[in-house]
Design a protein around this motif. Sequence first.
Motif, short mmCIF file in Angstrom:
data_model
loop_
_atom_site.label_atom_id
_atom_site.label_comp_id
_atom_site.label_asym_id
_atom_site.label_seq_id
_atom_site.Cartn_x
_atom_site.Cartn_y
_atom_site.Cartn_z
N LYS A 215 0.81 -1.22 0.00
CA LYS A 215 0.00 0.00 0.00
C LYS A 215 0.84 1.27 0.00
O LYS A 215 0.33 2.35 -0.26
N GLN A 216 2.14 1.14 0.27
CA GLN A 216 3.02 2.30 0.20
C GLN A 216 3.29 2.72 -1.24
O GLN A 216 3.76 3.83 -1.49
N LEU A 217 2.98 1.84 -2.20
CA LEU A 217 3.15 2.17 -3.61
C LEU A 217 1.86 2.79 -4.13
O LEU A 217 0.76 2.35 -3.79
N PRO A 218 1.95 3.83 -4.97
CA PRO A 218 0.74 4.57 -5.36
C PRO A 218 -0.32 3.72 -6.04
O PRO A 218 -1.52 3.94 -5.83
N GLN A 219 0.09 2.74 -6.84
CA GLN A 219 -0.92 1.95 -7.56
C GLN A 219 -1.68 0.99 -6.65
O GLN A 219 -2.69 0.40 -7.06
N PHE A 220 -1.19 0.80 -5.42
CA PHE A 220 -1.85 -0.12 -4.49
C PHE A 220 -2.43 0.59 -3.26
O PHE A 220 -2.84 -0.09 -2.30
N LYS A 221 -2.48 1.91 -3.27
CA LYS A 221 -2.89 2.62 -2.06
C LYS A 221 -4.34 2.34 -1.67
O LYS A 221 -4.71 2.41 -0.50
N ASN A 222 -5.19 1.98 -2.65
CA ASN A 222 -6.60 1.70 -2.35
C ASN A 222 -6.90 0.19 -2.35
O ASN A 222 -8.06 -0.21 -2.44
N LEU A 223 -5.87 -0.61 -2.25
CA LEU A 223 -6.03 -2.05 -2.28
C LEU A 223 -6.85 -2.56 -1.09
O LEU A 223 -6.58 -2.21 0.06
N ILE A 224 -7.87 -3.32 -1.38
CA ILE A 224 -8.69 -3.96 -0.34
C ILE A 224 -8.38 -5.46 -0.36
O ILE A 224 -8.58 -6.12 -1.39
N ILE A 225 -7.92 -5.96 0.76
CA ILE A 225 -7.49 -7.35 0.82
C ILE A 225 -8.57 -8.18 1.51
O ILE A 225 -8.94 -7.91 2.65
N PRO A 226 -9.08 -9.20 0.83
CA PRO A 226 -10.18 -9.98 1.43
C PRO A 226 -9.65 -10.96 2.48
O PRO A 226 -8.46 -11.28 2.53
N THR A 355 -10.91 -7.54 -13.98
CA THR A 355 -10.33 -6.79 -12.88
C THR A 355 -9.79 -7.77 -11.85
O THR A 355 -10.56 -8.53 -11.24
N TRP A 356 -8.47 -7.78 -11.68
CA TRP A 356 -7.81 -8.67 -10.71
C TRP A 356 -6.92 -7.84 -9.81
O TRP A 356 -6.58 -6.70 -10.12
N GLN A 357 -6.52 -8.42 -8.70
CA GLN A 357 -5.55 -7.77 -7.81
C GLN A 357 -4.21 -8.50 -7.80
O GLN A 357 -3.17 -7.87 -7.63
N ILE A 358 -4.24 -9.82 -7.95
CA ILE A 358 -2.99 -10.57 -8.01
C ILE A 358 -3.08 -11.64 -9.11
O ILE A 358 -4.16 -12.17 -9.38
N ILE A 359 -1.94 -11.90 -9.74
CA ILE A 359 -1.78 -13.00 -10.69
C ILE A 359 -0.70 -13.90 -10.12
O ILE A 359 0.42 -13.44 -9.85
N TYR A 384 1.01 -4.12 -13.98
CA TYR A 384 1.47 -3.88 -12.61
C TYR A 384 1.47 -2.39 -12.26
O TYR A 384 0.88 -1.98 -11.25
N ARG A 385 2.10 -1.59 -13.10
CA ARG A 385 2.22 -0.16 -12.76
C ARG A 385 0.91 0.60 -12.98
O ARG A 385 0.49 1.39 -12.14
N ASP A 386 0.28 0.38 -14.14
CA ASP A 386 -0.89 1.19 -14.47
C ASP A 386 -2.17 0.66 -13.84
O ASP A 386 -3.01 1.44 -13.37
N LYS A 387 -2.34 -0.67 -13.82
CA LYS A 387 -3.58 -1.24 -13.31
C LYS A 387 -3.49 -1.67 -11.84
O LYS A 387 -4.50 -2.00 -11.23
N GLY A 388 -2.27 -1.73 -11.28
CA GLY A 388 -2.12 -2.11 -9.89
C GLY A 388 -2.42 -3.58 -9.63
O GLY A 388 -3.11 -3.92 -8.65
N VAL A 389 -1.92 -4.45 -10.50
CA VAL A 389 -2.09 -5.89 -10.33
C VAL A 389 -0.73 -6.51 -10.04
O VAL A 389 0.19 -6.42 -10.87
#
Length: 626
Positions: A215-226, A355-359, A384-389
């Motif tokens: 979450k310290q990286l800008p593309q993951f700042k809004n990441l919601i982890i289930p 729409t994915w969060q991890i591959i 990774y950079r643009d879509k935050g995956v």
Amino acid sequence: MIPSRMHQFLHDALPDLIWKNRLIKDGPFRFLEFGPLDVDRLQRLGIKVDRLGPRLVSCMWNDESPVEIGGFLVVDNLAMGQPSMGGTRMLPDITPDTIHNLARGMTLKNAAADLPFGGGKSGIIRPENLSKEDRYEVIKGFARLLRRYKKMYIPGPDVGTNDADMKTFAIENGLNNVVSKPADMGGNRIDELGGAANGIVVATKALLEQLPRLKQLPQFKNLIIPKPSDLDIIIQGFGAVGANVARLFHEYDQDNCPVIKGISDENGYLLNSKGLPWKQLFDMWKKVGAVTQKYFHDHILHNKTPDLNRMVFSNSCNNLLTESAFCMIPASPVFNYLDVDASSNPAMTTDRMGTWQIIVEGANTYSPNPARKAERKRMERHVYRDKGVLIATDYLVNSGGVIYAAHERIIPTPDHLLIPKDILGNSTAIKGWLEKNRDEFETLAERRRKAAVEKLETVIRRNMKELIDGLCKDADSLPCEIAEQISVQRIASMEKSRTARDVMENAPTIGVDKNMTDAARLLVDAHAPIVNIVSENGKLIGIVTNWDITKAMASNLPMDSPLTRVMTADVITNHPDATIIDCIRKLEHHEISAMPIVEENKVVGFISGDILARQTLFRLLQTMKP
């Protein structure tokens, strides 16, 4: 006979002179072997030599068999240890560069798994319309071709081969010269146990724990982890890896099972937002293979299961990747499952992906080919950079299979359980012998399995931590770059620890009372660049090189001149415990091509630039920071 496709490919790629000079004949077997110094020859085969390898490329076939038997072996790298380890693939369109790509993946995978084995791979060119009987002959025949390389390479199953084929390999070459054997041989049964799939499951669980740090990286700042139980997954490729991923997710932690939302195979894909009946699909897969179309036909089309009205079926398998889920697991044998445009023929383009969060990559996707590496980086910059995956690179996570396999060597077969040499190749006699020792082999298999599971859990969790560490430390880096750094650093660390003793070759020696003719004859017979001149008690007093002989002849010195007239008395030497990089620097500093290795005033071997080029990763060591 040589496979027709192989014959055409090799004759198109290699000029007649190479065939004349490099073809090795051993009874009915034929071999064309190339090493890291054969840069142009390997380029003709589609292989680019780089700082990691390859160490050996062999094109091999049986010239006298009634059925086509042939293929390729690539031993890419032995820095982590010898022999190399990697599967045997069997497809009709096998080429050397394909096997090299896979072998490089094994180099990185074995390093990522912290296993004491190099990276290798082999491939059988499968003839068309192959009957069951002829297939067995092809497997057996290829095992006999591999026998030549059993000190450098250990095969296992891959696409087109299975654990039963490895049993055939073991019958021909011995229990310690093949991995992923059946339990009756003490094997770890990669396919049956789902070794690679286990790595995917552990990696996914570990990533859920590590993801908050991103979450310290800008593309993951809004990441919601289930929560683990709320995790939804789609699996591209419901086969040996994908089907076992579904099974093992539910066996690994039954109280926190994820939702298997979608699966695909060669016939299409199934999707249910509430979760697929994975157990039913897994059991069906074990019986019939591809399940999507059959399940749709049997259970949905005729409405035999009305509670599945949320189920979606499509006969376009690649369109599964347009669906959304927290985690996407590519597990089909497709190199580029994703790219930014259609020019590389990917399974899906990034503009249409779900729409994915991890591959978490279950498929082997790595290639050392510069063009493919560029394609990969282009894809990761967008995803990774643009879509935050987050992308967990294949060899960091799908090494479960090789970890399982490696423990068949790490925990060796006891001597009393090794197949007696006098019955090797005799399947009937070996069957009786295995039955006689059945209980001991089953005990050995279980011991190996438990050790492999423990190793897998530790290594893959560490890999996931190091991947996140690297991405957080360097915000501009890509997952594929960090993954390669992790493996290459382990390879370099092992290579740095190697010494002259590990690679030196036997040094020809001659007494000081001999003459120049004797030294010249020894240079020719030993195929060595230097001859060591020793005293009566074996102490080194000088060397003679090819250049010394040439210079003496140009000066019209008689060939019966004493060696003291032509030898170099001020000899540059090194000791057996000198590191590889120290040997390289000494050769370069003194501008010499070879030097003796001396221990307690006795010559024990020699090192040369040629030896270092053939047997070490000197290019890698020269690029690493001190």
